[in-house]
Design a protein around this motif. Structure first.
Motif, PDB file in Angstrom:
ATOM      1  N   CYS A 107      -3.195   0.465  -3.411  1.00 51.25           N
ATOM      2  CA  CYS A 107      -2.737  -0.867  -3.030  1.00 51.25           C
ATOM      3  C   CYS A 107      -2.475  -1.682  -4.295  1.00 51.25           C
ATOM      4  O   CYS A 107      -3.340  -1.785  -5.164  1.00 51.25           O
ATOM      5  CB  CYS A 107      -3.777  -1.562  -2.149  1.00 51.25           C
ATOM      6  SG  CYS A 107      -3.142  -3.040  -1.332  1.00 51.25           S
TER       7      CYS A 107
ATOM      8  N   ASP B  61      -7.884   7.815   6.454  1.00 50.55           N
ATOM      9  CA  ASP B  61      -9.052   8.688   6.323  1.00 50.55           C
ATOM     10  C   ASP B  61      -8.980   9.836   7.320  1.00 50.55           C
ATOM     11  O   ASP B  61      -9.343  10.977   7.007  1.00 50.55           O
ATOM     12  CB  ASP B  61     -10.346   7.896   6.561  1.00 50.55           C
ATOM     13  CG  ASP B  61     -10.750   7.068   5.352  1.00 50.55           C
ATOM     14  OD1 ASP B  61     -10.398   7.450   4.224  1.00 50.55           O
ATOM     15  OD2 ASP B  61     -11.401   6.028   5.549  1.00 50.55           O
TER      16      ASP B  61
ATOM     17  N   ARG C 127      -6.448   1.860   6.857  1.00 49.78           N
ATOM     18  CA  ARG C 127      -7.380   2.628   6.014  1.00 49.78           C
ATOM     19  C   ARG C 127      -8.111   3.684   6.847  1.00 49.78           C
ATOM     20  O   ARG C 127      -8.248   4.841   6.431  1.00 49.78           O
ATOM     21  CB  ARG C 127      -8.370   1.677   5.350  1.00 49.78           C
ATOM     22  CG  ARG C 127      -9.298   2.339   4.345  1.00 49.78           C
ATOM     23  CD  ARG C 127     -10.285   1.351   3.757  1.00 49.78           C
ATOM     24  NE  ARG C 127     -11.093   1.977   2.736  1.00 49.78           N
ATOM     25  CZ  ARG C 127     -10.832   1.959   1.432  1.00 49.78           C
ATOM     26  NH1 ARG C 127      -9.771   1.318   0.979  1.00 49.78           N
ATOM     27  NH2 ARG C 127     -11.627   2.575   0.571  1.00 49.78           N
ATOM     28  N   ASP C 128      -8.596   3.291   8.025  1.00 53.47           N
ATOM     29  CA  ASP C 128      -9.309   4.240   8.892  1.00 53.47           C
ATOM     30  C   ASP C 128      -8.408   5.408   9.295  1.00 53.47           C
ATOM     31  O   ASP C 128      -8.841   6.571   9.300  1.00 53.47           O
ATOM     32  CB  ASP C 128      -9.814   3.525  10.148  1.00 53.47           C
ATOM     33  CG  ASP C 128     -10.924   2.531   9.843  1.00 53.47           C
ATOM     34  OD1 ASP C 128     -11.524   2.628   8.752  1.00 53.47           O
ATOM     35  OD2 ASP C 128     -11.183   1.644  10.684  1.00 53.47           O
TER      36      ASP C 128
ATOM     37  N   SER D 255      -4.548  -8.281  -0.473  1.00 53.98           N
ATOM     38  CA  SER D 255      -5.161  -7.020  -0.036  1.00 53.98           C
ATOM     39  C   SER D 255      -5.532  -6.143  -1.221  1.00 53.98           C
ATOM     40  O   SER D 255      -6.535  -5.421  -1.182  1.00 53.98           O
ATOM     41  CB  SER D 255      -4.214  -6.251   0.893  1.00 53.98           C
ATOM     42  OG  SER D 255      -3.966  -6.962   2.082  1.00 53.98           O
TER      43      SER D 255
ATOM     44  N   HIS E 181      -9.204   4.474  -2.891  1.00 55.67           N
ATOM     45  CA  HIS E 181      -9.064   5.293  -1.688  1.00 55.67           C
ATOM     46  C   HIS E 181      -8.315   6.572  -2.028  1.00 55.67           C
ATOM     47  O   HIS E 181      -7.368   6.553  -2.810  1.00 55.67           O
ATOM     48  CB  HIS E 181      -8.308   4.491  -0.618  1.00 55.67           C
ATOM     49  CG  HIS E 181      -8.353   5.110   0.732  1.00 55.67           C
ATOM     50  ND1 HIS E 181      -7.420   6.026   1.152  1.00 55.67           N
ATOM     51  CD2 HIS E 181      -9.228   4.949   1.754  1.00 55.67           C
ATOM     52  CE1 HIS E 181      -7.712   6.398   2.399  1.00 55.67           C
ATOM     53  NE2 HIS E 181      -8.802   5.767   2.779  1.00 55.67           N
TER      54      HIS E 181
ATOM     55  N   TRP F 282      -8.994  -4.004  -1.688  1.00 50.11           N
ATOM     56  CA  TRP F 282      -8.824  -2.584  -1.363  1.00 50.11           C
ATOM     57  C   TRP F 282      -9.650  -1.736  -2.327  1.00 50.11           C
ATOM     58  O   TRP F 282      -9.336  -1.619  -3.506  1.00 50.11           O
ATOM     59  CB  TRP F 282      -7.349  -2.216  -1.455  1.00 50.11           C
ATOM     60  CG  TRP F 282      -7.026  -0.808  -1.052  1.00 50.11           C
ATOM     61  CD1 TRP F 282      -6.902   0.267  -1.882  1.00 50.11           C
ATOM     62  CD2 TRP F 282      -6.797  -0.329   0.270  1.00 50.11           C
ATOM     63  NE1 TRP F 282      -6.606   1.393  -1.158  1.00 50.11           N
ATOM     64  CE2 TRP F 282      -6.532   1.060   0.166  1.00 50.11           C
ATOM     65  CE3 TRP F 282      -6.794  -0.919   1.525  1.00 50.11           C
ATOM     66  CZ2 TRP F 282      -6.257   1.849   1.268  1.00 50.11           C
ATOM     67  CZ3 TRP F 282      -6.521  -0.132   2.627  1.00 50.11           C
ATOM     68  CH2 TRP F 282      -6.260   1.239   2.508  1.00 50.11           C
TER      69      TRP F 282
ATOM     70  N   THR G 215       1.448   5.325   0.148  1.00 48.77           N
ATOM     71  CA  THR G 215       0.879   6.605   0.570  1.00 48.77           C
ATOM     72  C   THR G 215       1.971   7.662   0.500  1.00 48.77           C
ATOM     73  O   THR G 215       3.141   7.352   0.304  1.00 48.77           O
ATOM     74  CB  THR G 215       0.346   6.541   2.015  1.00 48.77           C
ATOM     75  OG1 THR G 215       1.457   6.416   2.921  1.00 48.77           O
ATOM     76  CG2 THR G 215      -0.606   5.379   2.209  1.00 48.77           C
TER      77      THR G 215
ATOM     78  N   LEU H 189       0.873  -1.172   0.000  1.00 46.88           N
ATOM     79  CA  LEU H 189       0.000   0.000   0.000  1.00 46.88           C
ATOM     80  C   LEU H 189       0.909   1.220   0.000  1.00 46.88           C
ATOM     81  O   LEU H 189       1.809   1.333   0.841  1.00 46.88           O
ATOM     82  CB  LEU H 189      -0.893  -0.003   1.235  1.00 46.88           C
ATOM     83  CG  LEU H 189      -1.815   1.193   1.384  1.00 46.88           C
ATOM     84  CD1 LEU H 189      -2.880   1.176   0.298  1.00 46.88           C
ATOM     85  CD2 LEU H 189      -2.467   1.210   2.746  1.00 46.88           C
TER      86      LEU H 189
ATOM     87  N   PRO I 141      -4.623  -3.958   6.830  1.00 43.27           N
ATOM     88  CA  PRO I 141      -5.138  -2.852   6.023  1.00 43.27           C
ATOM     89  C   PRO I 141      -6.330  -2.114   6.619  1.00 43.27           C
ATOM     90  O   PRO I 141      -6.480  -0.914   6.395  1.00 43.27           O
ATOM     91  CB  PRO I 141      -5.544  -3.517   4.702  1.00 43.27           C
ATOM     92  CG  PRO I 141      -5.107  -4.931   4.763  1.00 43.27           C
ATOM     93  CD  PRO I 141      -4.735  -5.248   6.167  1.00 43.27           C
TER      94      PRO I 141
END
Length: 200
Positions: free
Chosen positions: A138, A180, A176-177, A126, A133, A130, A85, A83, A172
């Motif tokens: 991912c 966010d 993810r939370d 995953s 987002h 996924w 970011t 993943l 994950p």
């Protein structure tokens, strides 16, 4: 010798177990020499499963990684997905909170200071679960990822912000939370990922 037995009605009772009587004066003959028969087998290329070449490559790459050499591994399979970011203060806050979410700290995370990205190693498969987002992409099969050597814990170049351990990946769902909530940016764009990850 006694054995504890639990009868159907409850309670505990004891009963003697049978024993074999061994003659203390018995002579044990010495064991003979072990003999091994050499076998030669010729295995044709057609008899080898088509995915064994990929397995051998994975093993060699993992050995490079254990030997503190950079490695390039395919994503997915039985290893991991990744993943991606942005890095920066918001992303580091997410790493800090993942340290609290996971036992023994956050799972493996690579920081690439040149691109200002974090690579979170997540369980294989995953990428198929996924959903799109805003703050993370991912990727799994058929992509590959270059991993720094296990001893690379600081720049220059990509390094392990959180160490790699074979039995622990980043979950994950809580990640993810937190993404966010903290919204690390700028968001990595899929066009830029081609510079780091390539299809096999």
């Amino acid at each position: 010798m006694q054995s504890l037995l639990t009868p159907p009605g409850g309670g505990v009772t004891t009963a003697a177990l049978p024993q074999r009587v061994v003659d203390a004066t018995r002579e044990v003959p010495p064991a003979g020499e072990a003999a091994f028969t050499a076998r030669t087998e010729n295995i044709s290329r057609e008899d080898v499963a088509s995915d064994m070449g990929g397995l051998a490559t994975r093993v060699r790459n993992l050995m490079d990684l254990q030997g503190n050499r950079p490695s390039c591994l395919p994503l997915g399979g039985n290893l991991f997905d990744v993943l991606i970011t942005a890095s920066g203060a918001a992303a580091r806050a997410v790493v800090g909170l993942m340290d609290e979410v996971q036992i023994d700290g956050c799972g493996p995370v690579i920081e690439d200071p040149v691109r200002s990205w974090l690579y979170w190693l997540v369980p294989p498969g995953s990428s198929t679960r996924w959903a799109p987002h805003r703050y993370g992409i991912c990727l799994g099969q058929p992509h590959r990822i270059g991993l720094p050597s296990l001893g690379q814990a600081e720049p220059p170049g990509a390094y392990w912000l959180r160490p790699f351990k074979s039995d622990r990946l980043v979950p994950p769902a809580p990640l993810r939370d937190l993404l966010d909530s903290f919204g690390p940016s700028p968001v990595p764009h899929e066009v830029l990922l081609a510079a780091e990850l390539r299809a096999s």
